[in-house]
Scaffold this motif. Structure first.
Motif, PDB file in Angstrom:
ATOM      1  N   SER A  74       0.818  -1.216   0.000  1.00 48.80           N
ATOM      2  CA  SER A  74       0.000   0.000   0.000  1.00 48.80           C
ATOM      3  C   SER A  74       0.855   1.271   0.000  1.00 48.80           C
ATOM      4  N   SER A  75       2.130   1.118  -0.263  1.00 52.24           N
ATOM      5  CA  SER A  75       3.065   2.262  -0.252  1.00 52.24           C
ATOM      6  C   SER A  75       2.941   3.066   1.045  1.00 52.24           C
ATOM      7  N   CYS A  76       2.896   2.368   2.114  1.00 48.06           N
ATOM      8  CA  CYS A  76       2.713   2.997   3.424  1.00 48.06           C
ATOM      9  C   CYS A  76       4.038   3.607   3.898  1.00 48.06           C
ATOM     10  N   ARG A  77       3.970   4.820   4.432  1.00 46.38           N
ATOM     11  CA  ARG A  77       5.202   5.463   4.914  1.00 46.38           C
ATOM     12  C   ARG A  77       5.429   5.233   6.407  1.00 46.38           C
ATOM     13  N   TYR A  78       4.509   4.561   7.043  1.00 47.35           N
ATOM     14  CA  TYR A  78       4.682   4.295   8.476  1.00 47.35           C
ATOM     15  C   TYR A  78       5.548   3.045   8.649  1.00 47.35           C
ATOM     16  N   PRO A  79       6.488   3.099   9.583  1.00 44.89           N
ATOM     17  CA  PRO A  79       7.408   1.963   9.694  1.00 44.89           C
ATOM     18  C   PRO A  79       6.759   0.689  10.218  1.00 44.89           C
ATOM     19  N   LEU A  80       7.203  -0.417   9.631  1.00 43.93           N
ATOM     20  CA  LEU A  80       6.824  -1.737  10.143  1.00 43.93           C
ATOM     21  C   LEU A  80       7.840  -2.112  11.213  1.00 43.93           C
ATOM     22  N   VAL A  81       7.367  -2.500  12.365  1.00 45.09           N
ATOM     23  CA  VAL A  81       8.264  -2.818  13.476  1.00 45.09           C
ATOM     24  C   VAL A  81       7.888  -4.186  14.046  1.00 45.09           C
ATOM     25  N   GLU A  82       8.716  -4.648  14.996  1.00 38.63           N
ATOM     26  CA  GLU A  82       8.478  -5.974  15.576  1.00 38.63           C
ATOM     27  C   GLU A  82       8.219  -5.835  17.080  1.00 38.63           C
ATOM     28  N   PRO A  83       7.559  -6.840  17.640  1.00 35.27           N
ATOM     29  CA  PRO A  83       7.176  -6.730  19.059  1.00 35.27           C
ATOM     30  C   PRO A  83       8.339  -6.530  20.018  1.00 35.27           C
ATOM     31  N   GLN A  84       9.531  -7.009  19.681  1.00 35.88           N
ATOM     32  CA  GLN A  84      10.635  -6.797  20.633  1.00 35.88           C
ATOM     33  C   GLN A  84      11.058  -5.340  20.680  1.00 35.88           C
ATOM     34  N   GLN A  85      10.737  -4.584  19.617  1.00 39.62           N
ATOM     35  CA  GLN A  85      11.057  -3.149  19.624  1.00 39.62           C
ATOM     36  C   GLN A  85       9.999  -2.370  20.412  1.00 39.62           C
ATOM     37  N   TYR A  86       8.761  -2.829  20.295  1.00 36.69           N
ATOM     38  CA  TYR A  86       7.636  -2.153  20.961  1.00 36.69           C
ATOM     39  C   TYR A  86       6.791  -3.212  21.673  1.00 36.69           C
ATOM     40  N   PRO A  87       7.216  -3.640  22.841  1.00 43.37           N
ATOM     41  CA  PRO A  87       6.522  -4.737  23.520  1.00 43.37           C
ATOM     42  C   PRO A  87       5.118  -4.377  24.014  1.00 43.37           C
ATOM     43  N   THR A  88       4.773  -3.083  24.004  1.00 39.17           N
ATOM     44  CA  THR A  88       3.399  -2.709  24.356  1.00 39.17           C
ATOM     45  C   THR A  88       2.721  -2.109  23.137  1.00 39.17           C
ATOM     46  N   VAL A  89       1.641  -2.756  22.725  1.00 38.18           N
ATOM     47  CA  VAL A  89       0.900  -2.327  21.539  1.00 38.18           C
ATOM     48  C   VAL A  89      -0.310  -1.518  22.019  1.00 38.18           C
ATOM     49  N   ASP A  90      -0.536  -0.365  21.412  1.00 38.32           N
ATOM     50  CA  ASP A  90      -1.682   0.459  21.848  1.00 38.32           C
ATOM     51  C   ASP A  90      -3.000  -0.173  21.439  1.00 38.32           C
ATOM     52  N   CYS A  91      -3.065  -0.630  20.191  1.00 35.01           N
ATOM     53  CA  CYS A  91      -4.313  -1.257  19.756  1.00 35.01           C
ATOM     54  C   CYS A  91      -4.039  -2.228  18.619  1.00 35.01           C
ATOM     55  N   LEU A  92      -4.675  -3.363  18.696  1.00 29.62           N
ATOM     56  CA  LEU A  92      -4.630  -4.369  17.629  1.00 29.62           C
ATOM     57  C   LEU A  92      -6.013  -4.440  16.990  1.00 29.62           C
ATOM     58  N   VAL A  93      -6.053  -4.449  15.666  1.00 28.96           N
ATOM     59  CA  VAL A  93      -7.310  -4.735  14.967  1.00 28.96           C
ATOM     60  C   VAL A  93      -7.119  -6.047  14.225  1.00 28.96           C
ATOM     61  N   ASP A  94      -7.983  -6.996  14.492  1.00 27.58           N
ATOM     62  CA  ASP A  94      -7.828  -8.329  13.897  1.00 27.58           C
ATOM     63  C   ASP A  94      -9.198  -8.918  13.573  1.00 27.58           C
ATOM     64  N   GLY A  95      -9.200  -9.899  12.699  1.00 24.77           N
ATOM     65  CA  GLY A  95     -10.453 -10.581  12.361  1.00 24.77           C
ATOM     66  C   GLY A  95     -10.687 -11.776  13.269  1.00 24.77           C
ATOM     67  N   PHE A  96     -11.816 -12.407  13.084  1.00 23.33           N
ATOM     68  CA  PHE A  96     -12.098 -13.649  13.812  1.00 23.33           C
ATOM     69  C   PHE A  96     -12.898 -14.567  12.901  1.00 23.33           C
ATOM     70  N   ASP A  97     -12.953 -15.827  13.277  1.00 25.75           N
ATOM     71  CA  ASP A  97     -13.697 -16.797  12.461  1.00 25.75           C
ATOM     72  C   ASP A  97     -15.079 -17.091  13.022  1.00 25.75           C
ATOM     73  N   GLU A  98     -15.177 -17.172  14.331  1.00 22.12           N
ATOM     74  CA  GLU A  98     -16.482 -17.389  14.964  1.00 22.12           C
ATOM     75  C   GLU A  98     -16.492 -16.754  16.343  1.00 22.12           C
TER      76      GLU A  98
ATOM     77  N   ALA B 154      -1.627  -9.916  20.310  1.00 21.75           N
ATOM     78  CA  ALA B 154      -2.836  -9.676  21.115  1.00 21.75           C
ATOM     79  C   ALA B 154      -2.483  -9.591  22.596  1.00 21.75           C
ATOM     80  N   GLN B 155      -1.563 -10.446  23.006  1.00 19.88           N
ATOM     81  CA  GLN B 155      -1.185 -10.451  24.417  1.00 19.88           C
ATOM     82  C   GLN B 155      -0.453  -9.162  24.811  1.00 19.88           C
ATOM     83  N   CYS B 156       0.235  -8.562  23.834  1.00 18.99           N
ATOM     84  CA  CYS B 156       0.969  -7.289  24.071  1.00 18.99           C
ATOM     85  C   CYS B 156       0.049  -6.086  24.023  1.00 18.99           C
ATOM     86  N   SER B 157      -1.192  -6.261  23.584  1.00 13.37           N
ATOM     87  CA  SER B 157      -2.012  -5.103  23.238  1.00 13.37           C
ATOM     88  C   SER B 157      -2.856  -4.609  24.412  1.00 13.37           C
TER      89      SER B 157
END
Ligand SMILES: O=C[C@H](O)[C@H](O)[C@H](O)COP(=O)(O)O
Length: 171
Positions: A72-96, A119-122
């Motif tokens: 999507s030509s996104c300019r926001y950096p992709l990072v990993e959980p060890q860099q940011y162990p606390t996530v402000d918000c996760l948006v995810d899908g579910f199956d049921e 999810a556990q970090c969020s």
């Protein structure tokens, strides 16, 4: 219908940006996996751009969600959980989701480990899905859950921070 769900998630997220994030303390966003998230991401991305949000970093929960951001030509950096162990918000899908006990089934797209770790970090998690995924009890949709083989590079760093029993459960 998935678009409506995506817009509803965006409405929930907008409130976070009243907080005024900084370079040192960016908004750490977890991006889930699946076709519903794939509808959500361009809508959220457009919102970030049009409101000129500067301090946002993104933790993808799978190879698929990483590709979604990169394509999507996104300019926001992709990072990993060890860099940011606390996530402000996760948006995810579910199956049921089951109404009687509040249980939820995920993983139909084959993303398990990272989704659960993030999810556990969020601090906040928004699960998005269309109404046919909601039933009295789990198992009505006969979702096939693929087995995942995932190399978690940062498991050791996370292990240092988290409860070991969680890691046992998540991997
Ligand atoms: O492994 C995949 C994830 O748990 C997905 O969030 C879940 O399967 C929902 O996917 P979709 O939005 O494509 O129904």
């Amino acid at each position: 219908m998935k678009k409506a769900v995506a817009h509803a998630a965006l409405d929930e997220l907008k409130g976070f940006f009243d907080q005024g994030f900084t370079e040192e303390r960016p908004f750490v966003f977890g991006l889930g996996t699946g076709s519903t998230v794939a509808e959500f991401w361009p809508i959220f991305h457009k919102y970030l751009q049009t409101t000129n949000q500067k301090n946002v970093v993104i933790i993808p929960t799978s190879h698929q969600s990483k590709q979604l951001v990169l394509s999507s030509s996104c300019r926001y950096p992709l990072v990993e959980p060890q860099q940011y162990p606390t996530v402000d918000c996760l948006v995810d899908g579910f199956d049921e989701i089951e109404l009687c006990q509040g249980g939820m089934l995920k993983g139909g797209g084959g993303a398990h480990t990272l989704e659960k770790l993030v999810a556990q970090c969020s601090k906040h998690t928004i699960y998005i899905g269309t109404y046919e995924k909601v039933g009295e009890k789990l198992g009505n949709r006969e979702v096939a859950i693929p087995v995942e083989a995932e190399h978690v590079r940062f498991a050791k760093a996370i292990k240092a921070k988290w409860d070991l029993s969680l890691l046992t459960w998540a991997t």
